[in-house]
Design a protein around this motif. Sequence first.
Motif, PDB file in Angstrom:
ATOM      1  N   ALA A 174      -3.544   9.194  -2.903  1.00 21.89           N
ATOM      2  CA  ALA A 174      -4.342   8.406  -3.841  1.00 21.89           C
ATOM      3  C   ALA A 174      -3.630   7.108  -4.198  1.00 21.89           C
ATOM      4  O   ALA A 174      -4.259   6.041  -4.273  1.00 21.89           O
ATOM      5  N   GLU A 175      -2.318   7.182  -4.418  1.00 24.14           N
ATOM      6  CA  GLU A 175      -1.548   5.978  -4.743  1.00 24.14           C
ATOM      7  C   GLU A 175      -1.636   4.954  -3.613  1.00 24.14           C
ATOM      8  O   GLU A 175      -1.743   3.747  -3.857  1.00 24.14           O
ATOM      9  N   LEU A 176      -1.585   5.426  -2.375  1.00 27.12           N
ATOM     10  CA  LEU A 176      -1.696   4.523  -1.230  1.00 27.12           C
ATOM     11  C   LEU A 176      -3.058   3.836  -1.200  1.00 27.12           C
ATOM     12  O   LEU A 176      -3.154   2.624  -0.926  1.00 27.12           O
ATOM     13  N   GLU A 177      -4.125   4.599  -1.464  1.00 24.97           N
ATOM     14  CA  GLU A 177      -5.467   4.014  -1.463  1.00 24.97           C
ATOM     15  C   GLU A 177      -5.634   3.014  -2.604  1.00 24.97           C
ATOM     16  O   GLU A 177      -6.281   1.969  -2.442  1.00 24.97           O
ATOM     17  N   ILE A 178      -5.046   3.318  -3.750  1.00 22.32           N
ATOM     18  CA  ILE A 178      -5.107   2.393  -4.888  1.00 22.32           C
ATOM     19  C   ILE A 178      -4.394   1.085  -4.540  1.00 22.32           C
ATOM     20  O   ILE A 178      -4.919  -0.016  -4.762  1.00 22.32           O
ATOM     21  N   GLN A 182      -6.007  -2.692  -4.132  1.00 26.71           N
ATOM     22  CA  GLN A 182      -5.498  -3.823  -4.916  1.00 26.71           C
ATOM     23  C   GLN A 182      -5.109  -4.978  -4.005  1.00 26.71           C
ATOM     24  O   GLN A 182      -5.399  -6.140  -4.307  1.00 26.71           O
ATOM     25  N   ARG A 183      -4.454  -4.681  -2.887  1.00 28.95           N
ATOM     26  CA  ARG A 183      -4.091  -5.732  -1.928  1.00 28.95           C
ATOM     27  C   ARG A 183      -5.347  -6.394  -1.353  1.00 28.95           C
ATOM     28  O   ARG A 183      -5.407  -7.618  -1.199  1.00 28.95           O
ATOM     29  N   ALA A 184      -6.339  -5.575  -1.030  1.00 30.87           N
ATOM     30  CA  ALA A 184      -7.578  -6.113  -0.477  1.00 30.87           C
ATOM     31  C   ALA A 184      -8.289  -7.013  -1.489  1.00 30.87           C
ATOM     32  O   ALA A 184      -8.839  -8.065  -1.124  1.00 30.87           O
TER      33      ALA A 184
END
Length: 209
Positions: A174-178, A182-184
């Motif tokens: 989940a942290e990776l997807e968050i 945010q980067r996107a």
Amino acid sequence: MSLRYAILGSLTSAPSSGYDLARQFSLGLGWFWSASHSQIYPELKRLEEAGLIDGSLTTVGEKLEKRVYSITEKGLDELLSWVTDRPHYRPNRDPERLQLIFSDLASVEAIRRHLRAHRDHFIQRRDRVRPVREAITEGEHERVQKRLQGKSPRQRELTILLREFAYDGDVERAELEIAWAQRALRALDEYERRYGDDAESTVDTTSSR
């Protein structure tokens, strides 16, 4: 097929009714394999017909009866065969990424809403999984505590460790997807700054892709 093994695995913690199992799928197990009542009850019937579980009627209160299921030796053998096999992965189907790929047909604001919704989904998931993980570690998870009964200290430690692995993995995913969302979003903001009003221009849907 994994619903079969999710049910068998859950029954190795404690005998359960269909209602109990549905509750487990709405709590801990649901993070890794979701299932509805309409899926669980037919699968219980199939498992019982295959001799993998036994069902018996138990009286609750004065009159109410419920069917409680226990795993059989045959069921335990099948479960052990499954857990010791190589990991199984679902075919690669990601509707969110597929939506995103074709979002060049949409406005920048629609893409931004998509990314924000994705980020918020995983923030909620992370924040709901963490308390479950903490309850397991702190000895406050009812189902896991049942599973620990009668086990040696070594077995108890492994039982808890594997669940910590699973829930930590889900939190980290989940942290990776968050972080990705945010980067996107930042990249989308930069794109909009560079092109200004042109960023919102209508896409030529006749062009090749």
